[in-house]
Design an enzyme around this catalytic site. Structure first.
Site, PDB file in Angstrom:
ATOM      1  N   ARG A 139      82.715  80.551  96.507  1.00 39.58           N
ATOM      2  CA  ARG A 139      81.447  80.573  95.788  1.00 39.58           C
ATOM      3  C   ARG A 139      80.955  79.154  95.526  1.00 39.58           C
ATOM      4  O   ARG A 139      81.655  78.327  94.948  1.00 39.58           O
ATOM      5  CB  ARG A 139      81.605  81.293  94.444  1.00 39.58           C
ATOM      6  CG  ARG A 139      81.692  82.804  94.540  1.00 39.58           C
ATOM      7  CD  ARG A 139      80.383  83.448  94.959  1.00 39.58           C
ATOM      8  NE  ARG A 139      79.280  83.073  94.103  1.00 39.58           N
ATOM      9  CZ  ARG A 139      78.962  83.729  92.986  1.00 39.58           C
ATOM     10  NH1 ARG A 139      79.685  84.756  92.585  1.00 39.58           N
ATOM     11  NH2 ARG A 139      77.931  83.343  92.258  1.00 39.58           N
TER      12      ARG A 139
ATOM     13  N   ASP B 279      80.142  72.384  96.471  1.00 36.91           N
ATOM     14  CA  ASP B 279      81.475  72.917  96.176  1.00 36.91           C
ATOM     15  C   ASP B 279      82.132  72.206  95.006  1.00 36.91           C
ATOM     16  O   ASP B 279      83.149  72.677  94.487  1.00 36.91           O
ATOM     17  CB  ASP B 279      82.388  72.793  97.403  1.00 36.91           C
ATOM     18  CG  ASP B 279      82.073  73.834  98.471  1.00 36.91           C
ATOM     19  OD1 ASP B 279      81.211  74.704  98.218  1.00 36.91           O
ATOM     20  OD2 ASP B 279      82.679  73.769  99.552  1.00 36.91           O
TER      21      ASP B 279
ATOM     22  N   ASP C 280      91.051  60.312  89.131  1.00 33.02           N
ATOM     23  CA  ASP C 280      89.731  60.930  89.248  1.00 33.02           C
ATOM     24  C   ASP C 280      89.604  62.144  88.340  1.00 33.02           C
ATOM     25  O   ASP C 280      90.591  62.686  87.840  1.00 33.02           O
ATOM     26  CB  ASP C 280      89.417  61.329  90.697  1.00 33.02           C
ATOM     27  CG  ASP C 280      90.479  62.212  91.337  1.00 33.02           C
ATOM     28  OD1 ASP C 280      91.134  62.996  90.619  1.00 33.02           O
ATOM     29  OD2 ASP C 280      90.660  62.135  92.562  1.00 33.02           O
TER      30      ASP C 280
ATOM     31  N   ARG D  39     101.649  58.924  88.014  1.00 28.90           N
ATOM     32  CA  ARG D  39     102.332  59.412  86.818  1.00 28.90           C
ATOM     33  C   ARG D  39     102.805  58.235  85.952  1.00 28.90           C
ATOM     34  O   ARG D  39     102.677  58.268  84.721  1.00 28.90           O
ATOM     35  CB  ARG D  39     103.510  60.295  87.241  1.00 28.90           C
ATOM     36  CG  ARG D  39     104.323  60.844  86.085  1.00 28.90           C
ATOM     37  CD  ARG D  39     105.133  62.054  86.533  1.00 28.90           C
ATOM     38  NE  ARG D  39     105.998  61.780  87.660  1.00 28.90           N
ATOM     39  CZ  ARG D  39     107.277  61.376  87.557  1.00 28.90           C
ATOM     40  NH1 ARG D  39     107.806  61.183  86.354  1.00 28.90           N
ATOM     41  NH2 ARG D  39     108.012  61.181  88.623  1.00 28.90           N
TER      42      ARG D  39
ATOM     43  N   ASP E 178     102.510  57.692  95.970  1.00 26.85           N
ATOM     44  CA  ASP E 178     101.317  57.514  95.147  1.00 26.85           C
ATOM     45  C   ASP E 178     101.288  58.464  93.954  1.00 26.85           C
ATOM     46  O   ASP E 178     100.819  58.102  92.880  1.00 26.85           O
ATOM     47  CB  ASP E 178     100.058  57.700  96.000  1.00 26.85           C
ATOM     48  CG  ASP E 178      99.841  56.543  96.969  1.00 26.85           C
ATOM     49  OD1 ASP E 178     100.201  55.400  96.617  1.00 26.85           O
ATOM     50  OD2 ASP E 178      99.324  56.784  98.074  1.00 26.85           O
ATOM     51  N   GLY E 179     101.778  59.690  94.129  1.00 26.44           N
ATOM     52  CA  GLY E 179     101.800  60.629  93.005  1.00 26.44           C
ATOM     53  C   GLY E 179     102.682  60.137  91.877  1.00 26.44           C
ATOM     54  O   GLY E 179     102.319  60.224  90.695  1.00 26.44           O
TER      55      GLY E 179
ATOM     56  N   LEU F  54      87.399  59.379  98.973  1.00 22.25           N
ATOM     57  CA  LEU F  54      87.228  58.829 100.319  1.00 22.25           C
ATOM     58  C   LEU F  54      87.154  59.936 101.359  1.00 22.25           C
ATOM     59  O   LEU F  54      86.337  59.881 102.287  1.00 22.25           O
ATOM     60  CB  LEU F  54      88.386  57.881 100.635  1.00 22.25           C
ATOM     61  CG  LEU F  54      88.389  57.263 102.041  1.00 22.25           C
ATOM     62  CD1 LEU F  54      87.172  56.379 102.242  1.00 22.25           C
ATOM     63  CD2 LEU F  54      89.665  56.462 102.275  1.00 22.25           C
ATOM     64  N   SER F  55      87.991  60.975 101.212  1.00 21.56           N
ATOM     65  CA  SER F  55      88.002  62.057 102.200  1.00 21.56           C
ATOM     66  C   SER F  55      86.705  62.854 102.196  1.00 21.56           C
ATOM     67  O   SER F  55      86.411  63.558 103.163  1.00 21.56           O
ATOM     68  CB  SER F  55      89.198  62.983 101.954  1.00 21.56           C
ATOM     69  OG  SER F  55      89.029  63.727 100.762  1.00 21.56           O
TER      70      SER F  55
ATOM     71  N   TYR G 280      90.792  61.567  97.177  1.00 20.90           N
ATOM     72  CA  TYR G 280      89.885  62.689  97.449  1.00 20.90           C
ATOM     73  C   TYR G 280      88.448  62.209  97.628  1.00 20.90           C
ATOM     74  O   TYR G 280      87.699  62.730  98.461  1.00 20.90           O
ATOM     75  CB  TYR G 280      89.994  63.681  96.285  1.00 20.90           C
ATOM     76  CG  TYR G 280      89.321  65.016  96.479  1.00 20.90           C
ATOM     77  CD1 TYR G 280      89.224  65.611  97.730  1.00 20.90           C
ATOM     78  CD2 TYR G 280      88.802  65.703  95.385  1.00 20.90           C
ATOM     79  CE1 TYR G 280      88.620  66.842  97.890  1.00 20.90           C
ATOM     80  CE2 TYR G 280      88.196  66.943  95.531  1.00 20.90           C
ATOM     81  CZ  TYR G 280      88.109  67.506  96.791  1.00 20.90           C
ATOM     82  OH  TYR G 280      87.504  68.734  96.942  1.00 20.90           O
TER      83      TYR G 280
END
Length: 259
Positions: free
Chosen positions: A130, A149, A120, A55, A50-51, A164-165, A162
């Site tokens: 923090r 966060d 995204d 690209r 996927d990465g 979905l997670s 990210y």
């Protein structure tokens, strides 16, 4: 689809891919397809996960050249052909036996600069441990602020990553919308939103003493200081993802996330 005459190739640097590249060259020679570089291609073949697909989609954004993947990665949600079926799958592709879907992208603007995202855009605290305070508005309507966060704006392509997670919604490919999802919000009422084209998402850093980090497709783009602002919207350009006719979004979804 008409048969393919020229194909560009993008690969991942991983064991086993060299053999796949040799197979691809043999199939191309047998099918009378020239392997080329750059934009002078009818299709882009990706050997990777996927990465590597992201690209390639970013590299060929706006060109109208479809991108199809042979999976040499771990998940390969964006790919269409298993590595063990490379020869038969690519021969079908070169014969024109594939479908395409146009995928929405994001445009992020900050301090007069603009970047495009295929997957995204994420804002996250620049200091480990923090919490940050994010003010946000959609379509010019202020929605207050949220301690959290971070925040994710995802395309349909990126909605299964990210987003979905973190409990965000899955957007079916072809939808012209983006998902807005908070990361670890300090609230029981912060819910993900699906935003249509024409409604800009504006994110403000309202943390008094902490910068937040802007990530575009997983890459650090810049720091946004307290009082700074980021605007995100659906971009004008779209990527073109190709797949074998039987490899639909819902088949991928079932095979990847099903029980």
């Amino acid at each position: 689809m008409p048969s393919i005459r020229r194909a560009a190739v993008i690969t991942i640097d991983r064991d086993g891919v060299g053999g796949g590249l040799a197979q691809l060259r043999a199939v191309a020679e047998r099918c009378g397809v020239e392997l080329v570089e750059g934009d002078d291609a009818d299709i882009v073949v990706v050997l990777g996960g996927d990465g590597t697909m992201l690209r390639a989609l970013a590299r060929y954004l706006g060109t109208g050249i479809p991108v199809i993947g042979v999976n040499y990665g771990r998940v390969g949600f964006l790919t269409s052909i298993p590595s063990v079926e490379l020869e038969t799958g690519i021969a079908r592709v070169f014969a024109g036996e594939f479908r395409t879907v146009r995928l929405s992208t994001l445009e992020v603007r900050v301090n007069g600069t603009t970047k495009a995202a295929v997957n995204d855009v994420v804002v996250a605290g620049g200091t480990l441990g923090r919490m940050i305070e994010i003010g946000y508005s959609i379509g010019g309507e202020d929605l207050g602020y949220q301690p959290c966060d971070g925040l994710i704006c995802a395309t349909p392509t990126g909605s299964t990553a990210y987003n979905l997670s973190n409990g965000g919604p899955v957007l079916v490919w072809g939808l012209d919308a983006l998902a807005v999802t908070f990361v670890a919000p300090h609230s029981l009422h912060a819910r993900p939103l699906v935003v249509p084209r024409g409604r800009d998402v504006t994110i403000r850093n309202e943390t008094p003493d902490v910068a937040f980090t802007l990530l575009v497709d997983g890459h650090r783009a810049r720091e946004v200081e307290p009082g700074g602002e980021v605007a995100i919207r659906l971009g004008d350009q779209k990527t073109l993802l190709a797949s074998l006719p039987e490899v639909t979004f819902f088949r991928r979804y079932r095979d990847t996330f099903g029980s």
